[in-house]
Design a protein around this motif. Structure first.
Motif, PDB file in Angstrom:
ATOM      1  N   VAL A 134      -4.401  -4.526  -0.137  1.00 32.03           N
ATOM      2  CA  VAL A 134      -3.226  -3.773   0.297  1.00 32.03           C
ATOM      3  C   VAL A 134      -2.002  -4.297  -0.435  1.00 32.03           C
ATOM      4  CG1 VAL A 134      -1.738  -3.257   2.271  1.00 32.03           C
ATOM      5  CG2 VAL A 134      -4.225  -3.302   2.558  1.00 32.03           C
ATOM      6  N   GLY A 135      -1.169  -3.400  -0.943  1.00 29.66           N
ATOM      7  CA  GLY A 135       0.060  -3.798  -1.601  1.00 29.66           C
ATOM      8  C   GLY A 135       1.083  -4.306  -0.603  1.00 29.66           C
ATOM      9  N   SER A 136       2.213  -4.783  -1.101  1.00 33.39           N
ATOM     10  CA  SER A 136       3.260  -5.311  -0.229  1.00 33.39           C
ATOM     11  C   SER A 136       4.617  -5.093  -0.879  1.00 33.39           C
ATOM     12  CB  SER A 136       3.049  -6.799   0.054  1.00 33.39           C
ATOM     13  OG  SER A 136       3.144  -7.559  -1.147  1.00 33.39           O
TER      14      SER A 136
ATOM     15  N   LEU B   8       2.116  -3.218   2.974  1.00 30.97           N
ATOM     16  CA  LEU B   8       2.446  -1.796   2.990  1.00 30.97           C
ATOM     17  C   LEU B   8       1.593  -1.006   3.978  1.00 30.97           C
ATOM     18  CD1 LEU B   8       3.098  -0.972  -0.766  1.00 30.97           C
ATOM     19  CD2 LEU B   8       4.718  -0.720   1.125  1.00 30.97           C
ATOM     20  N   PHE B   9       0.695  -1.695   4.644  1.00 24.06           N
ATOM     21  CA  PHE B   9      -0.173  -0.987   5.573  1.00 24.06           C
ATOM     22  C   PHE B   9      -0.612  -1.935   6.677  1.00 24.06           C
ATOM     23  CE2 PHE B   9      -4.229   0.558   7.157  1.00 24.06           C
ATOM     24  CZ  PHE B   9      -3.882   1.871   7.471  1.00 24.06           C
ATOM     25  N   GLY B  10      -0.681  -1.410   7.906  1.00 20.47           N
ATOM     26  CA  GLY B  10      -1.105  -2.233   9.015  1.00 20.47           C
ATOM     27  C   GLY B  10      -1.595  -1.401  10.176  1.00 20.47           C
ATOM     28  N   LEU B  11      -1.925  -2.078  11.265  1.00 27.86           N
ATOM     29  CA  LEU B  11      -2.455  -1.415  12.454  1.00 27.86           C
ATOM     30  C   LEU B  11      -1.386  -1.327  13.524  1.00 27.86           C
ATOM     31  CD1 LEU B  11      -5.083  -0.298  13.820  1.00 27.86           C
ATOM     32  CD2 LEU B  11      -5.314  -2.564  14.881  1.00 27.86           C
ATOM     33  N   GLY B  12      -1.089  -0.117  13.971  1.00 26.61           N
ATOM     34  CA  GLY B  12      -0.217   0.082  15.113  1.00 26.61           C
ATOM     35  C   GLY B  12      -1.024  -0.018  16.395  1.00 26.61           C
ATOM     36  N   THR B  13      -0.405  -0.502  17.474  1.00 29.79           N
ATOM     37  CA  THR B  13      -1.149  -0.718  18.717  1.00 29.79           C
ATOM     38  C   THR B  13      -0.491  -0.072  19.932  1.00 29.79           C
ATOM     39  OG1 THR B  13      -0.046  -2.845  19.164  1.00 29.79           O
ATOM     40  CG2 THR B  13      -2.080  -2.900  17.840  1.00 29.79           C
ATOM     41  N   TRP B  14       0.455   0.820  19.705  1.00 27.53           N
ATOM     42  CA  TRP B  14       1.102   1.522  20.817  1.00 27.53           C
ATOM     43  C   TRP B  14       0.068   2.292  21.631  1.00 27.53           C
ATOM     44  CZ3 TRP B  14       2.878   7.069  20.829  1.00 27.53           C
ATOM     45  CH2 TRP B  14       3.629   7.367  21.975  1.00 27.53           C
TER      46      TRP B  14
ATOM     47  N   ARG C  85      -4.033  -7.054   7.579  1.00 30.78           N
ATOM     48  CA  ARG C  85      -3.370  -8.324   7.846  1.00 30.78           C
ATOM     49  C   ARG C  85      -2.056  -8.127   8.593  1.00 30.78           C
ATOM     50  NH1 ARG C  85      -7.751  -9.352   7.315  1.00 30.78           N
ATOM     51  NH2 ARG C  85      -8.793 -10.827   5.925  1.00 30.78           N
ATOM     52  N   LEU C  86      -1.540  -6.900   8.613  1.00 32.07           N
ATOM     53  CA  LEU C  86      -0.345  -6.562   9.382  1.00 32.07           C
ATOM     54  C   LEU C  86      -0.765  -5.943  10.710  1.00 32.07           C
ATOM     55  CD1 LEU C  86       2.627  -5.834   9.986  1.00 32.07           C
ATOM     56  CD2 LEU C  86       2.378  -3.880   8.446  1.00 32.07           C
ATOM     57  N   ILE C  87      -0.361  -6.553  11.804  1.00 24.86           N
ATOM     58  CA  ILE C  87      -0.595  -6.027  13.144  1.00 24.86           C
ATOM     59  C   ILE C  87       0.765  -5.830  13.798  1.00 24.86           C
ATOM     60  CG2 ILE C  87      -1.724  -6.366  15.368  1.00 24.86           C
ATOM     61  CD1 ILE C  87      -3.693  -6.225  13.018  1.00 24.86           C
ATOM     62  N   ASP C  88       1.002  -4.622  14.300  1.00 26.94           N
ATOM     63  CA  ASP C  88       2.283  -4.286  14.918  1.00 26.94           C
ATOM     64  C   ASP C  88       2.110  -4.128  16.422  1.00 26.94           C
ATOM     65  OD1 ASP C  88       5.195  -2.988  14.320  1.00 26.94           O
ATOM     66  OD2 ASP C  88       4.201  -1.917  15.954  1.00 26.94           O
ATOM     67  N   THR C  89       2.937  -4.831  17.180  1.00 24.06           N
ATOM     68  CA  THR C  89       2.896  -4.731  18.630  1.00 24.06           C
ATOM     69  C   THR C  89       4.322  -4.796  19.170  1.00 24.06           C
ATOM     70  OG1 THR C  89       1.921  -5.652  20.654  1.00 24.06           O
ATOM     71  CG2 THR C  89       2.527  -7.230  18.927  1.00 24.06           C
TER      72      THR C  89
ATOM     73  N   LEU D 124       3.325   7.788   1.814  1.00 26.19           N
ATOM     74  CA  LEU D 124       4.339   6.843   2.268  1.00 26.19           C
ATOM     75  C   LEU D 124       4.284   5.539   1.476  1.00 26.19           C
ATOM     76  CD1 LEU D 124       4.078   7.357   6.129  1.00 26.19           C
ATOM     77  CD2 LEU D 124       5.981   8.043   4.668  1.00 26.19           C
ATOM     78  N   THR D 125       3.098   4.985   1.314  1.00 25.67           N
ATOM     79  CA  THR D 125       3.007   3.683   0.653  1.00 25.67           C
ATOM     80  C   THR D 125       3.402   3.766  -0.820  1.00 25.67           C
ATOM     81  OG1 THR D 125       0.625   3.968   0.244  1.00 25.67           O
ATOM     82  CG2 THR D 125       1.283   2.823   2.269  1.00 25.67           C
ATOM     83  N   GLN D 126       3.175   4.918  -1.461  1.00 26.36           N
ATOM     84  CA  GLN D 126       3.650   5.075  -2.844  1.00 26.36           C
ATOM     85  C   GLN D 126       5.160   5.088  -2.921  1.00 26.36           C
ATOM     86  OE1 GLN D 126       0.079   7.680  -4.806  1.00 26.36           O
ATOM     87  NE2 GLN D 126       2.055   7.837  -5.821  1.00 26.36           N
ATOM     88  N   HIS D 127       5.806   5.441  -1.825  1.00 28.89           N
ATOM     89  CA  HIS D 127       7.272   5.377  -1.750  1.00 28.89           C
ATOM     90  C   HIS D 127       7.751   3.965  -1.389  1.00 28.89           C
ATOM     91  CE1 HIS D 127       8.808   9.332  -2.545  1.00 28.89           C
ATOM     92  NE2 HIS D 127       8.082   9.919  -1.612  1.00 28.89           N
TER      93      HIS D 127
END
Length: 333
Positions: free
Chosen positions: A3-5, A16-22, A43-47, A259-262
């Protein structure tokens, strides 16, 4: 999958990419989803404190770190301050409780979840209600809250600071006054609500950009079945379907790659292991300039999340960054 950053103004790298947990509160469902995500390369986890799932995430992170499957420094954990804990005297204890739940010594990125502070009940962070409505905190300013977060940043408990659901004007005002500049803003962003003006401001300020609901959040209505939700499904947009066929990808993969290309970090939520693997499998192709333009210029412009609970609040973000659709209110993601 690699995954890019993008770099934060702190020098750290935001995936540039992760898991949403809402909306995911079931312990078994979230545990299965997190294991699938981490095994697939997330590797990105959003809470957030509001999601009531940090303790579940903490258990899985502890499992993977303590077993040596993943090093702590390889992870990027984002969490958020609830709208009832903006008062300076509440910030420190709230963050400490989140660190304990996550079983971490620090949080990589910490956001003010909502620009509008509300009061909480005595002795807890449950919202204070009056006649069935949230009670505004009309005293606490953004800078009051931010100064407390800066102390936790300097103590290395929070490695980067940011905001969520702020308007461009609010972001600029905070940036101008802050000693520790905001590193990120997280807002609704997808082909129907591209946030072009806000993205331009962020580029100028060196603030990274995270998109929640990058697929249009098809399950959003479950959060409040009796609520009024704007209609719209980017996954079914004809140009998205056409490009999915052209690139031999799914509609979700097209929307994520757009989105990630932006340079926008996308955090779609899923509890399906198959979908979780599918969603991250988007860095092995590039959309052409022509196809990026086609997605950029989809004629539909509509918000899919509304924040009606905060209408009338003195810090309600009135300045829309994309004004093609009237703003009728906010609903917190």
């Amino acid at each position: 999958m690699t995954v890019g950053s993008v770099p934060l103004n702190t020098g750290a790298q935001l995936p540039l990419f992760g898991l949403g947990t809402w909306q995911v509160k079931d312990e078994t469902e979230l545990t299965v989803a997190l294991r699938a995500a981490l095994d697939a390369g997330y590797r990105l986890i959003d809470t957030a404190h509001l999601y009531q799932n940090e303790h579940i995430i903490g258990n899985v992170l502890h499992e993977y770190i303590s077993s040596g499957k993943i090093k702590r420094e390889e992870l990027f954990i984002t969490s958020k301050l609830p709208f009832v804990a903006h008062a300076p005297e509440d910030v420190h204890d709230c963050v400490e409780s989140q660190l304990k739940a996550l079983q971490l010594d620090y949080i990589d990125l910490y956001l003010i979840h909502c620009p509008c502070p509300f009061k909480h009940q005595d002795g807890s962070l449950l919202p204070l209600l009056q006649d069935g409505k949230l009670v505004f905190d009309e005293v606490t300013s953004h800078m009051d809250t931010w100064k407390e977060l800066e102390k936790l940043y300097n103590a290395k408990k929070l490695r980067a600071l940011g905001v969520s659901n702020f308007s461009g004007k609010q972001l600029q005002e905070l940036y101008d006054q802050a000693t520790v500049k905001p590193s990120n803003i997280q807002v609704e962003c997808h082909i129907y609500w591209p946030q072009e003006s806000l993205r331009a401001l962020c580029k100028k300020l060196g603030v990274t950009f995270t998109a929640y609901a990058p697929l249009g959040s098809p399950g959003r209505k479950a959060a409040r079945p009796d609520g009024v939700w704007p209609e719209g499904d980017p996954l079914l947009e004809p140009v998205v379907q056409q490009l999915a066929a052209k690139y031999h990808k799914t509609a979700a993969q097209i929307l994520i790659r757009h989105l990630t290309q932006h340079g926008i970090s996308a955090i779609p939520k899923s509890i399906s292991p198959d979908r979780i693997v599918e969603n991250i499998s988007t860095f092995d192709f590039n959309l052409s300039d022509e196809d990026m333009h086609a997605l950029d210029t989809v004629p539909t412009r509509t918000r899919l999340f509304l924040f009606d609970f905060a209408v009338g609040h003195p810090l309600f973000p009135h300045d829309d960054v994309d004004t093609a659709t009237p703003r009728s209110g906010l609903r917190l993601h």
